[in-house]
Design a protein around this motif. Structure first.
Motif, PDB file in Angstrom:
ATOM      1  N   LEU A  26       0.836  -1.210   0.000  1.00 49.60           N
ATOM      2  CA  LEU A  26       0.000   0.000   0.000  1.00 49.60           C
ATOM      3  C   LEU A  26       0.865   1.252   0.000  1.00 49.60           C
ATOM      4  O   LEU A  26       0.386   2.350  -0.301  1.00 49.60           O
ATOM      5  CB  LEU A  26      -0.957  -0.004   1.190  1.00 49.60           C
ATOM      6  CG  LEU A  26      -2.036  -1.082   1.146  1.00 49.60           C
ATOM      7  CD1 LEU A  26      -2.922  -0.999   2.378  1.00 49.60           C
ATOM      8  CD2 LEU A  26      -2.881  -0.975  -0.127  1.00 49.60           C
ATOM      9  N   VAL A 142      -8.579   1.859   1.663  1.00 52.60           N
ATOM     10  CA  VAL A 142      -7.711   1.944   0.484  1.00 52.60           C
ATOM     11  C   VAL A 142      -8.487   2.635  -0.623  1.00 52.60           C
ATOM     12  O   VAL A 142      -9.677   2.386  -0.802  1.00 52.60           O
ATOM     13  CB  VAL A 142      -7.294   0.525   0.008  1.00 52.60           C
ATOM     14  CG1 VAL A 142      -6.405   0.602  -1.223  1.00 52.60           C
ATOM     15  CG2 VAL A 142      -6.617  -0.248   1.139  1.00 52.60           C
ATOM     16  N   THR A 144      -7.568   3.444  -4.691  1.00 47.22           N
ATOM     17  CA  THR A 144      -6.575   3.366  -5.767  1.00 47.22           C
ATOM     18  C   THR A 144      -7.293   3.010  -7.066  1.00 47.22           C
ATOM     19  O   THR A 144      -8.517   2.922  -7.114  1.00 47.22           O
ATOM     20  CB  THR A 144      -5.476   2.332  -5.441  1.00 47.22           C
ATOM     21  OG1 THR A 144      -4.411   2.481  -6.378  1.00 47.22           O
ATOM     22  CG2 THR A 144      -6.012   0.908  -5.466  1.00 47.22           C
ATOM     23  N   GLY A 146      -8.250   0.317  -9.825  1.00 44.87           N
ATOM     24  CA  GLY A 146      -8.371  -1.128  -9.947  1.00 44.87           C
ATOM     25  C   GLY A 146      -8.399  -1.515 -11.418  1.00 44.87           C
ATOM     26  O   GLY A 146      -8.894  -0.771 -12.256  1.00 44.87           O
ATOM     27  N   ASP A 183      -1.539   0.020  -8.769  1.00 47.52           N
ATOM     28  CA  ASP A 183      -2.901  -0.443  -9.064  1.00 47.52           C
ATOM     29  C   ASP A 183      -3.262  -1.640  -8.183  1.00 47.52           C
ATOM     30  O   ASP A 183      -2.393  -2.403  -7.755  1.00 47.52           O
ATOM     31  CB  ASP A 183      -3.015  -0.901 -10.532  1.00 47.52           C
ATOM     32  CG  ASP A 183      -3.143   0.267 -11.511  1.00 47.52           C
ATOM     33  OD1 ASP A 183      -3.302   1.417 -11.054  1.00 47.52           O
ATOM     34  OD2 ASP A 183      -3.067   0.015 -12.736  1.00 47.52           O
ATOM     35  N   ALA A 184      -4.555  -1.807  -7.973  1.00 53.45           N
ATOM     36  CA  ALA A 184      -5.069  -3.052  -7.386  1.00 53.45           C
ATOM     37  C   ALA A 184      -5.401  -4.001  -8.527  1.00 53.45           C
ATOM     38  O   ALA A 184      -5.962  -3.587  -9.545  1.00 53.45           O
ATOM     39  CB  ALA A 184      -6.312  -2.782  -6.555  1.00 53.45           C
ATOM     40  N   VAL A 217       1.868  -4.387  -7.961  1.00 55.25           N
ATOM     41  CA  VAL A 217       0.453  -4.428  -7.573  1.00 55.25           C
ATOM     42  C   VAL A 217       0.351  -4.074  -6.084  1.00 55.25           C
ATOM     43  O   VAL A 217       1.141  -4.554  -5.273  1.00 55.25           O
ATOM     44  CB  VAL A 217      -0.109  -5.849  -7.830  1.00 55.25           C
ATOM     45  CG1 VAL A 217      -1.446  -6.051  -7.124  1.00 55.25           C
ATOM     46  CG2 VAL A 217      -0.224  -6.107  -9.332  1.00 55.25           C
ATOM     47  N   CYS A 218      -0.621  -3.245  -5.713  1.00 56.57           N
ATOM     48  CA  CYS A 218      -0.719  -2.832  -4.301  1.00 56.57           C
ATOM     49  C   CYS A 218      -1.673  -3.694  -3.500  1.00 56.57           C
ATOM     50  O   CYS A 218      -1.619  -3.712  -2.267  1.00 56.57           O
ATOM     51  CB  CYS A 218      -1.137  -1.362  -4.193  1.00 56.57           C
ATOM     52  SG  CYS A 218      -2.906  -1.066  -4.424  1.00 56.57           S
ATOM     53  N   LEU A 219      -2.569  -4.408  -4.179  1.00 54.91           N
ATOM     54  CA  LEU A 219      -3.598  -5.187  -3.480  1.00 54.91           C
ATOM     55  C   LEU A 219      -4.184  -6.186  -4.459  1.00 54.91           C
ATOM     56  O   LEU A 219      -4.344  -5.884  -5.645  1.00 54.91           O
ATOM     57  CB  LEU A 219      -4.680  -4.228  -2.987  1.00 54.91           C
ATOM     58  CG  LEU A 219      -5.936  -4.771  -2.320  1.00 54.91           C
ATOM     59  CD1 LEU A 219      -6.292  -3.877  -1.119  1.00 54.91           C
ATOM     60  CD2 LEU A 219      -7.126  -4.793  -3.266  1.00 54.91           C
ATOM     61  N   TYR A 220      -4.477  -7.382  -3.960  1.00 51.32           N
ATOM     62  CA  TYR A 220      -5.061  -8.415  -4.806  1.00 51.32           C
ATOM     63  C   TYR A 220      -6.484  -8.705  -4.359  1.00 51.32           C
ATOM     64  O   TYR A 220      -6.754  -8.844  -3.161  1.00 51.32           O
ATOM     65  CB  TYR A 220      -4.240  -9.712  -4.700  1.00 51.32           C
ATOM     66  CG  TYR A 220      -4.840 -10.860  -5.481  1.00 51.32           C
ATOM     67  CD1 TYR A 220      -4.488 -11.082  -6.807  1.00 51.32           C
ATOM     68  CD2 TYR A 220      -5.770 -11.708  -4.900  1.00 51.32           C
ATOM     69  CE1 TYR A 220      -5.057 -12.124  -7.540  1.00 51.32           C
ATOM     70  CE2 TYR A 220      -6.353 -12.750  -5.623  1.00 51.32           C
ATOM     71  CZ  TYR A 220      -5.990 -12.949  -6.934  1.00 51.32           C
ATOM     72  OH  TYR A 220      -6.558 -13.975  -7.662  1.00 51.32           O
TER      73      TYR A 220
END
Lengths: 295, 295, 295, 295
Positions: A26, A142, A144, A146, A183-184, A217-220
């Motif tokens: 993040l 969060v 961002t 996606g 990006d997520a 990638v910041c989040l899955y």
């Protein structure tokens, strides 16, 4: 340096943002990323990426409504007089239940007694609570951009399919979109949570998680995650053991992406403003969440 | 017709959107309102409107960490082996707790045995669950424009102050902003939730709720709400008994707006994109929530 | 051989009743012991050895009744219609809470990773449940003769007093009673559970637990137990770490013995029929209990 | 006057022990009854009248052990460090579950808004707790003589059989035993609790409950109770609506009597010392219990 390897040869971000870091990937969500994200919100239309959940009644016996075994959320409707002053309830929630869309915090998963970024589990989680790597760092939520990568447009991945980086590349090409740093990543495999779950599911490989690291990638989030049963005896849970623990990449387990996929089929766009706003609960290892895809 | 009165002379929307309606004033959030809302999101900066919550440990006795009485969220960290397979927990949540920012669904409150829009409570809430007026209609979440009205900039309202429509008008003028149909109204009174709560709080009057009806507010969020102890023996809880039950206007109780207020002081703007994304839980009368103010 | 020592020099019954034993010192309750026990029941008069407990309401907020922090039992009274079909509740119970009279099963306590009688904790307690040493073996309950040793008749033991075997001998002499093999030992120290608990409590020493082994006590109940804070850095919890883990002697924590003491003062008898009838719950490490002293 | 009728013509004890009475038929357990009861305890052999219960794990998902839907007891084993300090758990209990042997307190059941002995439900049960008719009066427990009447020796009653007083008389004659004032009546119908429960069960009629009143039964326990589905539209639940509410006779629902029946077949005796020792929990409408039949 976004493509580091740990001393075990697996992708790792340990040390990238310091020894006390709790935000993990993040950290990649900069002002610039957020500005790019809100630029995707043009009409205010949105879809939820959460599975709807019906709470199971805590009443038992012949008068109680039927309930599934091991429900993710239970409800005890409270008696508050005749007529009741107001209706309210107590909820019993099992956040990491696979039937509940939820956010995993780093302390959820340890490898060899260590949690992200190399902190002993025994220091991170104590009888007094979660001191490091809990939802505290995420409790603000969060925001961002996606990007949806649909790995099986209009259908579903084969059972037990090992998802590699090449599958993600192919999905990008099909959609004409590119996952940028910060990006997520939202993945659709066409496999929804099922109570019986007899069939082996597809799942992410270490190769796919390495791809996520390369792309920052910041989040899955996905309707699929780690294969069950596991496919790789060395790393049975690549997303959890490499993505969450080594990369510090928060995971949204059990995302529901069918509505997102059909909306995008309609609009021909694969990027959106993503908000993830868990109840602002500190000190947990997971929390239910209702991500919004806004476009 | 947005300024209807019920047969008891109190503001009412019963019948405005049909006898089976569950959305209430959320019907006011049109495509146009949503487009106006996302236009406020320019930089991607955001603040949370939720109070942070620390769960109380469910361990008891001399080894347990200290916990407050009647906590809104309790946590039982689960044993899953040595070493643990993964850390996870069971949470016990009391959604309507004043120390937890939460969304009230219409079935939370009845007046004379009826819930919005005039449905008998006994049909709406049954031993089998909440059949009408639950969070089901809200579970997808809310996206609209939010407007902050700060009733006591830099300070707090006097104890037991009865808030009238004129107070809201004055706050609009001070801020140079206007609440439009379909907007969410966010109110700051400078009173945070406190465990002792000895001091009588300020609170909304029927006059203020009538103002909200005239302006077609779609949702209310505030660090203050109904006065406690009540000030008006006829209508002890104007926001709940008139706003929620008669107008069908969902309420966010226990919003935390200090961060929002200081951000706006800095930016000189009082409108924003508001997202409300509760866990996608159906059939509840309330649910914890972490509203985002995005600008 | 009832006075065995483990290889660490501490009293131990490991191996005395086999490697798979779960009953521990309850093996000592023979038909002869039970016949001796019922012979004490002559009039049918009885007293409870449990502290009364008021459940804390799970309602939160200004309308909720006041509750202590970290209560042992919580109650959610269930809404079941208007008028309600029947009143019922959900209870949330923390069995090992010091404010709740409860029975400890052997799996409650490990020493160096082992539970009675030398079984690895990781085999005894697994994520699937308690496989060994749970309440399963005790769920039928206990019936034996009980003997009260009052260590401070009419008063209370000094703070932080280390209780030795000689204290138990002296109490026997005072009462003119003798603890026989298979008897339950009930101890009064005059210290009741207190929520603040600032004062150091008296507690059993290894010497006292060795006394219990020599006398073949089958079960311990007391208003005092292990000292808190601990007095012996080598063995901080003699009753739990030696009595429960090494001897396999079940413990009733938090017994209330004032009623028993005053009854005996009146009758001049110190032995009675003891019944311990926990809810017949298998697979737990502890369970609330209401022991009866019948005479 | 032990055979009173209420103004509705149904058996009633309202007023028999005063308007504020909470003990109901437990008032019948005199010193003489208790002396008669302990005289039955000759050898110290005993059996439990409770069904064993396995708690369901609160873990969810693929790693969790399988659990039934709507379990009576749930268990969250608590994490307390590596190695754990001690194993302990939180239990979530639904006392009135038909799969859990439990004691009903008078406030559990209302008829026309009144609970025993004619107190308005709204005064007896308030949002602040159960003020009248709770387990408080029973929390000390019960000790009396028990008599087993086996209505279907070696087999089970026919489905939907309406049990009349004559059935109880016949069982007495078969066994050569007589239920005396102050005795607890334990009934065996040969029907155990079942999760599917498709088949209509036998059940007590008003005639049978009137028999219990004539005999001054102090407490009822049985593997059968009220028929499900109900047989009498006027009084669908005779044991609960007449026995509990009008007679103030506490009920033990879901007793397990097979072990008792086979013991008595072996010994040729049908009376015993009965102890009922619920956790000493006040203010509940029901509580799990493990009755002992001692002989």
């Amino acid at each position: 340096m976004s493509s580091g390897l740990g001393c075990d040869g697996l992708p790792s971000n340990w040390g990238r943002w310091g020894a006390g870091d709790e935000l993990g990937t993040l950290n990649l969500v900069t002002d610039e990323v957020r500005a790019r994200a809100v630029a995707e919100a043009r009409t205010g239309r949105w879809v939820s990426l959460a599975m709807p959940v019906d709470p199971a009644s805590m009443l038992g016996g012949p008068f109680a409504p039927p309930a599934p075994a091991s429900p993710p959320v239970q409800q005890a409707m409270l008696y508050t007089g005749i007529p009741p002053m107001g209706m309210s309830e107590v909820l019993v929630v099992t956040p990491h239940h696979p039937g509940l869309t939820h956010l995993d915090a780093p302390a959820h998963m340890q490898v060899d007694g260590l949690v992200y970024p190399g902190r002993p589990l025994t220091e991170a989680v104590t009888p007094a609570g979660v001191e490091h790597g809990s939802t505290t760092a995420f409790a603000d939520g969060v925001l961002t951009r996606g990007v949806l990568l649909d790995l099986a447009p209009g259908g579903r991945l084969p059972s037990a399919h090992p998802i590699a980086g090449a599958d993600l590349d192919a999905a990008e090409r099909r959609a004409g979109v590119r996952v940028e740093p910060g990006d997520a990543l939202v993945v659709r495999g066409g496999w929804a949570f099922s109570w019986d779950g007899g069939e082996p599911t597809p799942g992410m490989t270490v190769d796919a998680v390495a791809w996520m690291q390369r792309r920052d990638v910041c989040l899955y989030a996905g309707d699929i995650g780690d294969a069950f049963p596991p496919m790789d005896p060395q790393v049975p849970m690549p997303l959890h053991q490499v993505g969450l623990t080594r990369l510090g990449m928060p995971l949204i387990d059990g995302a529901q992406v069918e509505d997102l996929a059909s909306t995008f089929a309609e609009l021909g766009r694969y990027a959106f403003l993503l908000t993830v706003a868990p109840p602002r609960l500190r000190g947990a290892t997971g929390v239910p969440v209702n991500p919004f895809a806004i476009f």
